[in-house]
Design a protein around this motif. Structure first.
Motif, short mmCIF file in Angstrom:
data_model
loop_
_atom_site.label_atom_id
_atom_site.label_comp_id
_atom_site.label_asym_id
_atom_site.label_seq_id
_atom_site.Cartn_x
_atom_site.Cartn_y
_atom_site.Cartn_z
N ASN A 37 0.95 -1.21 -0.07
CA ASN A 37 0.21 -0.08 -0.09
C ASN A 37 0.89 1.34 -0.07
O ASN A 37 2.05 1.27 0.61
N ILE A 90 -4.97 9.92 -1.74
CA ILE A 90 -5.10 8.43 -2.46
C ILE A 90 -4.20 7.57 -1.84
O ILE A 90 -2.96 7.43 -1.53
N ASN A 91 -4.81 6.62 -1.24
CA ASN A 91 -4.05 5.35 -0.80
C ASN A 91 -4.55 4.22 -1.74
O ASN A 91 -5.38 3.48 -1.88
N PHE A 92 -3.31 3.74 -2.39
CA PHE A 92 -3.36 2.34 -3.08
C PHE A 92 -2.99 1.32 -2.56
O PHE A 92 -2.13 1.01 -1.70
N ARG A 93 -3.80 0.29 -2.69
CA ARG A 93 -3.65 -1.12 -2.29
C ARG A 93 -3.37 -2.22 -3.35
O ARG A 93 -4.50 -2.48 -4.14
N LEU A 94 -2.49 -2.90 -3.29
CA LEU A 94 -2.32 -4.02 -4.06
C LEU A 94 -1.78 -5.57 -3.60
O LEU A 94 -0.92 -5.41 -2.71
N PHE A 108 -6.91 -5.72 -6.00
CA PHE A 108 -6.54 -4.10 -6.36
C PHE A 108 -7.70 -3.35 -5.71
O PHE A 108 -8.77 -3.55 -5.93
N PHE A 139 -8.16 0.99 -3.96
CA PHE A 139 -7.57 2.33 -3.60
C PHE A 139 -8.65 3.13 -2.90
O PHE A 139 -9.98 2.94 -3.08
N GLU A 172 -14.01 4.21 -2.48
CA GLU A 172 -13.05 3.11 -2.10
C GLU A 172 -13.54 1.63 -3.01
O GLU A 172 -14.27 0.94 -2.58
N ARG A 219 -12.60 -2.00 -4.90
CA ARG A 219 -11.60 -2.91 -4.61
C ARG A 219 -12.07 -4.19 -5.72
O ARG A 219 -13.48 -4.45 -5.71
#
Length: 924
Positions: A730, A741-745, A774, A776, A787, A789
């Motif tokens: 993240n 923006i908070n990215f999560r992969l 994925f 964000f 949000e 996902r």
């Protein structure tokens, strides 16, 4: 006009960027006296105008740091701080020195320590040994934010849509308030009900039991505890919430919680009632209050059960009601008390259907079943926790609990079996009614005594448990077998059941220091004895007496079962600042005794002796990264039902008999994880992997005749394994002062090999699946939050017997959560789920599930009017497919249908100065 506005916006944007100043500040921090590097010092930059935080980071193990970012202000103030050292400050001209190397900075020991002057740190982050501390003032949230909103702002902390909290990928399983439990340490009740404005510090540590904390042992590196420190002036008063709602199709909900803080004294009550598959409070609120001794299960659709109560998810329609109270106090220094009472009642109605395709070595067959159930549950529980600190080296913990459960159940089932040509072979139908009462009492006493200053201690614990369960079960069933030799059997029976358990568990350990506070040998001894008495008397209905008077020996039991385990072990423990290591080896001596009063020839006694191993290793590279490794060897003896050669003929189409020649299974387990968080770049990475290999796994061994009647027993099999792995990355990007923006992969990988024996042929299934995901979160000016996902799962199951039946599944899930606050008092929330599984046969393959809520704040934001729409598109489904070593199953059950609800909620908070309560008005 529109073109002019665009040109003005572009010019303004260019002007703003032209006025921003990029900076890069580097240096090295050492102690003035020893000239040694200082690790985990906090470096932060403040605006000179209002002292708000511009950027921050921490020093590495070499004392070096790099602080980067940009600011719209020409000047800023740099602070460097470390516990026990004087602060370093410097005014930086960002427009003149964008790249600044401060060289070596020496911090000297704090000169005011001896004068007992307390200086409150302004640093946003402080690291104290194994504790990470956040200064709440440094993290901006909306005005009425709660603790959950605050945690979402902290670097490395993630809060998902269900309220689950992780820190650098590791779950938070306990939250304390001023170092003490709040509603049984439950994270969710604390985060959603405490206001951010009363919190001063957020401290994060590895989770420890009270005994571990007192003895100075290291905690659980894979679980985290959060401690919230409340400002002294905000530790007395009342706070809580009241909510109620009514909707279409007679749907309703209501919940209330009232809390009273009076310095060290706390009292809270809660109550709820609804018929919308909701407990009224979070899972944590119920489970933690109910105590750790209750049975807990989780369903794949979001449902969960606690102590016989079922809640949530999409299976069945559940009406529930709850009520509870908790009390905590410190009567005097060294004597703390926590106690709670909880009542919960629920009624669950469900209709389900299942289709299975079984694979035999030489043929296939099919089963179709339908069932409906109506379950009523009532639970009362009481838990207490007493901590008695005799002196600074001697601690006693006492934890008694009592549970009373009453449940009634009506269950009807119809099942048919068909051969591979879809010809009906047999059918089975049953209807039953049962009513049971159960009582449970448990008490645990922990004693911890420390010796000297080298880390030596002795710990002892004893726990006793008494369970009593009795009730009646009425069953009426019919089995019809077709084909060349047709037959039919009808049963009408009553069973009287009386089950008791008396259990005692004790353990003692003594730590011997070899190197003071570093290297230890722990000698341990564990003893456990479980004595179970099972009496089930079954009577057939007699037409002559018109009553259940004919005793049925085949369906009755009367036995006493003892499970006795003795485990001596020795553990080598090494702890230093950077790494910790332990390796434990023990000998498990287990005896299983069964005395069967109804069938003396089935009485048996078995001894099992095996080695158990456990080793862990943890290394911290610096204050940003660590790695954890674990290996264990466990031995699990067969249960009495698996060992005793008694034939269970409850279901005539599936007769089960135990095997007295079973051996205990041996399971090797490994687990590893790595996590890293970059404070400067706000990036986090977490990776984990694990697996197990089991030999002598106890598996089912089934023979199926031409009429598809199953006769089953148990056997041992080697080579059963499973493995799992996953990773998450993240990154938090701050576009400007109001947009982030908070990215999560991430990805998950799972695999397993299962074995069962069908008609004397090993039937092996190997399943492998991978799930990349994925997502964000986008937040703009506290007005818009989005949000999304997305998860996609690829799964493949291979069979050794009939490879042409190999299955490949692909499923998709998209979830989008949005929140808007415009105008300011109106909040609109949406939760949209889309699932697609093209491999499900006979059920809906795809569905959209959309919940939406409008909330309008009134009474100075103390109250809210809500309009909730559940399943807006009316497509809720819980169809699913499961593949095992010998069958593929498609299933579907009752789900809560679309409804609309109008609700009202009111929050109140009078937490004021210590010893003083602010006045407030109550409005409806």
């Amino acid at each position: 006009m529109k073109k002019a506005l665009i040109i003005i916006a572009l010019i303004s944007s260019v002007a703003l960027n032209a006025q921003s100043y990029k900076f890069s500040i580097t240096g090295k921090i050492v102690s003035e006296k020893e000239k040694t590097p200082i690790e985990a010092a906090t470096i932060h930059l403040e605006k000179e105008k209002d002292s708000s935080i511009v950027s921050y980071t921490i020093s590495d193990d070499k004392g070096s740091f790099s602080l980067e970012g940009k600011s719209f202000h020409k000047k800023a103030k740099l602070f460097i701080s470390f516990i026990g050292m004087d602060n370093y400050t410097k005014v930086i001209s960002l427009d003149k020195t964008p790249n600044l190397n401060l060289g070596t900075i020496s911090l000297k020991e704090q000169s005011n320590l001896l004068n007992e002057v307390v200086i409150k740190s302004r640093a946003p982050i402080t690291i104290k040994k194994d504790t990470l501390e956040f200064n709440v003032k440094s993290f901006k949230t909306r005005k009425d934010a709660n603790v959950e909103d605050l945690l979402k702002k902290l670097p490395g902390v993630e809060v998902d849509e269900e309220g689950k909290i992780t820190v650098n990928g590791k779950p938070v399983n306990k939250i304390l308030v001023n170092g003490k439990p709040f509603f049984g340490n439950d994270p969710t009740i604390t985060t959603t009900n405490l206001a951010k404005e009363i919190i001063e510090k957020v401290q994060i540590t590895d989770t420890k039991s009270k005994s571990e904390a007192f003895s100075g042992e290291k905690g659980d590196a894979n679980n985290k505890t959060i401690n919230l420190t409340i400002k002294k002036e905000n530790n007395k008063g009342w706070f809580g919430r009241v909510s109620a709602g009514g909707g279409t199709d007679d749907r309703y909900e209501g919940a209330t919680m009232v809390n009273r803080f009076d310095n060290n004294t706390r009292f809270s009550v809660l109550a709820s009632a609804n018929n919308i598959n909701s407990p009224g409070f979070s899972f944590g609120e119920i489970q933690k209050m109910f105590g750790n001794g209750s049975g807990v299960w989780f369903g794949g659709n979001g449902s969960f059960g606690v102590g016989g109560r079922n809640f949530g998810g999409g299976s069945g329609i559940i009406t529930s009601k709850t009520a509870g109270a908790t009390y905590a106090d410190e009567y005097k220094k060294g004597f703390d008390v926590n106690a709670d009472y909880f009542y919960s009642g629920s009624n669950s109605k469900d209709v389900s259907r299942n289709n299975r395709e079984y694979t035999l070595p030489d043929r296939r067959y099919f089963t179709n079943s339908n069932s409906n159930s109506d379950n009523e549950n009532h639970n009362h529980s009481f838990n207490a926790e007493l901590d008695i600190e005799i002196d600074s080296t001697f601690l006693i913990n006492v934890n008694p609990s009592f549970v009373f459960n009453r449940r009634e159940s009506i269950f009807n089932r119809f099942e048919e079996s068909l051969d591979e040509n879809q010809v009906l072979t047999n059918e089975f139908s049953s209807s039953s009614f049962s009513k049971f009462d159960a009582k449970n009492f448990q008490n645990t006493i922990d004693i911890t005594k420390r010796f000297g200053k080298k880390g030596s201690f002795i710990k002892a614990s004893i726990e006793n448990q008494v369970d009593q369960s009795d009730g009646e079960d009425f069953n009426n069933s019919t089995i019809n077998i077709f084909g060349t030799n047709p037959s039919s059997e009808i049963r009408d029976q009553k069973s009287i059941v009386d089950n008791d358990l008396n259990s005692i568990r004790s353990r003692i350990s003594y730590r011997i220091p070899l190197i003071a506070n570093k290297l230890f040998i722990d000698t341990k001894y564990r003893f456990r004895r479980d004595e179970r008495t099972n009496i089930e008397s079954t009577f057939d209905f007699e037409n002559t007496t018109q009553d259940y008077t004919s005793f049925n020996t085949d369906l009755s039991t009367n036995f006493t079962y003892n499970d006795i385990t003795k485990t001596p072990s020795i553990d080598l423990v090494y702890n230093v600042k950077k790494w910790r290591f332990n390796f434990e080896v023990g000998q498990v001596n287990r005896t299983l005794e069964n005395i069967d009063l109804l069938r003396p020839n089935l009485s048996l006694e078995k001894d099992f002796n095996n080695i158990t191993l456990d080793g862990t290793f943890r290394y911290s590279f610096d204050s940003k990264a660590s790695v954890y490794l674990n290996y264990s060897l466990d031995n699990n003896a067969p249960s009495i039902n698996q060992l005793q050669p008694f034939s269970d003929v409850t279901n005539p189409s599936n007769i089960i008999t135990g095997n007295p020649n079973l051996q205990p299974s041996q399971t090797h387990r490994v687990y590893a994880n790595f996590n890293k968080y970059n404070w400067q770049k706000r990036t986090g990475f977490f990776f984990y992997m694990g697996g197990s290999l089991t030999n002598n796994q106890i598996v089912s061994k089934t023979s199926i005749d031409d009429n598809l009647v199953r006769t089953s027993t148990y056997d041992n099999a080697d080579g059963v394994y499973d493995f799992w792995s996953g990773t998450t990355y993240n990154k938090n990007v701050k576009l400007d002062s109001i947009t982030t923006i908070n990215f999560r992969l991430g990805a998950r990988l799972n695999g397993n090999r299962s074995v069962n024996i069908l008609n004397n042929v090993d039937n092996i299934a190997e399943t492998f699946s991978v799930t990349p995901n994925f997502g964000f979160s986008f937040n703009w000016n506290k007005i818009v939050s989005i949000e999304p996902r997305y998860d996609i799962t690829f799964s493949k199951t291979s069979y050794n017997v009939n490879s042409f039946l190999d299955q490949e599944f692909t499923s998709h899930r998209l979830r989008i959560r949005t929140k808007t606050n415009f105008p300011k008092k109106l909040e609109w929330r949406n939760d949209v789920n889309y699932t697609y599984n093209p491999n499900v046969i006979g059920f809906n393959q795809s569905a959209w599930f959309w919940n939406s809520t409008l909330a309008y704040s009134i009474l100075n934001d103390k109250a809210t009017i809500t309009l909730k729409a559940y399943d807006v598109l009316n497509q809720n489904t819980n169809a699913r497919r499961v593949a095992t070593s010998n069958y593929i199953e498609d299933s579907e059950s009752t789900v809560l249908q679309q409804y609309f609800m109008l609700g009202f909620s009111w929050k109140f908070n009078s937490l004021g100065q210590k010893g003083k309560i602010r006045d407030y008005d109550m409005h409806f």
